[in-house]
Design an enzyme around this catalytic site. Structure first.
Site, PDB file in Angstrom:
ATOM      1  N   TYR A   1      -2.703   0.036  10.401  1.00  0.00           N
ATOM      2  CA  TYR A   1      -2.707  -0.384   8.999  1.00  0.00           C
ATOM      3  C   TYR A   1      -1.449   0.085   8.285  1.00  0.00           C
ATOM      4  O   TYR A   1      -0.852  -0.657   7.493  1.00  0.00           O
ATOM      5  CB  TYR A   1      -3.956   0.169   8.306  1.00  0.00           C
ATOM      6  CG  TYR A   1      -4.130  -0.293   6.886  1.00  0.00           C
ATOM      7  CD1 TYR A   1      -4.399  -1.626   6.591  1.00  0.00           C
ATOM      8  CD2 TYR A   1      -4.046   0.608   5.827  1.00  0.00           C
ATOM      9  CE1 TYR A   1      -4.570  -2.043   5.277  1.00  0.00           C
ATOM     10  CE2 TYR A   1      -4.221   0.206   4.516  1.00  0.00           C
ATOM     11  CZ  TYR A   1      -4.481  -1.130   4.250  1.00  0.00           C
ATOM     12  OH  TYR A   1      -4.647  -1.541   2.940  1.00  0.00           O
TER      13      TYR A   1
ATOM     14  N   SER B   1       0.840  -1.200   0.000  1.00  0.00           N
ATOM     15  CA  SER B   1       0.000   0.000   0.000  1.00  0.00           C
ATOM     16  C   SER B   1       0.873   1.247   0.000  1.00  0.00           C
ATOM     17  O   SER B   1       2.055   1.191   0.357  1.00  0.00           O
ATOM     18  CB  SER B   1      -0.895  -0.002   1.246  1.00  0.00           C
ATOM     19  OG  SER B   1      -1.542   1.233   1.423  1.00  0.00           O
TER      20      SER B   1
END
Length: 276
Positions: free
Chosen positions: A172, A159
């Site tokens: 995250y 990501s």
């Protein structure tokens, strides 16, 4: 979705975790169009089956809890019986959780009713790390065993959070940084076995998981959307189809056979932009 080009994957048996989601289901469709046999793994069997039914006979939906090693082992047995040995793995399972997300981008002392850093739940942190890191670790432990003697290909989903942590989502962001690091570790560890390991790092795409953060109920963009687009030189969200070219390049041993240990950003320039 239109596949931008075709590669020959007719000898590939591909396992995709998180395949009941928007991104990984599109991965499954594209890879199957190139001749691969694809196993769609998800804890939500109905979602995986719906996508597998779209693909047809070269797709197998499998209910799998990627945090339970026994569940993963049983999934492998089912796939081996149907398609044979696995030689390609995509670790796509992952996500965030509200228990590990703050309400505020930066700390504002004494602000009533706001979930700040000190209010984050330990259970949420552990859940997010397990969902992203532990799942990739366990799934790779099980399926890479088929690749040790014959070679293989592992693609993880990282990501933009791995490059620079985004506000509000510390767990995250840290977990995806861990995925990038784990990708590099696997690439070195498995290099003598001719197993390549790389990752794709998507920029900002609208999915079921983040839609409420990006758009209000009336469909108007949120303030967070404005910040994202202002920091993305191409000034738009990505389409899932934008990921497929990078996926197919990494999937093709003839095109990327000397590529391992890389994290490929597909982000409209977000990771390159300093804001100035």
């Amino acid at each position: 979705m239109k596949v931008p080009f075709k590669v020959d994957l007719k000898d590939k048996v591909i396992v995709i975790t998180g395949a009941g989601g928007i991104i990984c289901s599109e991965f499954a469709k594209a890879l199957s169009e190139c001749g691969a046999k694809v196993a769609l793994l998800d804890i939500n069997y109905d979602a995986a089956k719906a996508y597998a039914d779209e693909i047809g006979e070269n797709a197998l939906p499998v209910k799998c809890n990627c945090l339970d090693k026994n569940s993963i082992i049983e999934a492998k047995k089912e796939i081996n019986a149907k398609f044979g040995a696995v030689n390609f793995l995509i670790n796509g399972a992952g996500g965030n959780n509200p228990r590990a997300s703050t309400d505020n981008e930066t700390m504002t002392p004494d602000l009533e009713g706001v979930k700040d850093f000190f209010a984050l739940e330990e259970s949420g942190l552990k859940f997010v790390f397990d969902l992203n890191i532990t799942s990739a670790f366990l799934v790779t432990q099980v399926f890479a065993q088929d690749m040790i003697k014959t070679g293989g290909n592992i693609i993880n989903v990282s990501s933009m959070n791995a490059y620079r942590p985004l506000t509000k989502i510390p767990a995250y962001s840290a977990a995806k940084a861990g995925i990038s690091n784990f990708t590099q570790w696997l690439a070195v560890h498995f290099a003598p076995c001719n197993i390549r390991c790389n990752a794709i790092a998507p920029g900002f795409f609208v999915t079921n998981q983040n839609r409420a953060l990006l758009f209000n109920q009336d469909g108007t963009p949120t303030a967070r959307t404005g910040k994202i687009l202002s920091a993305t030189p191409m000034k738009k969200f990505g389409e899932i189809s934008d990921l497929i070219g990078a996926l197919l390049w990494l999937a093709d041993d003839n095109a990327s056979g000397f590529v391992t240990g890389t994290i490929i950003p597909v982000d409209g320039g977000f990771s390159a932009y300093s804001g100035v």
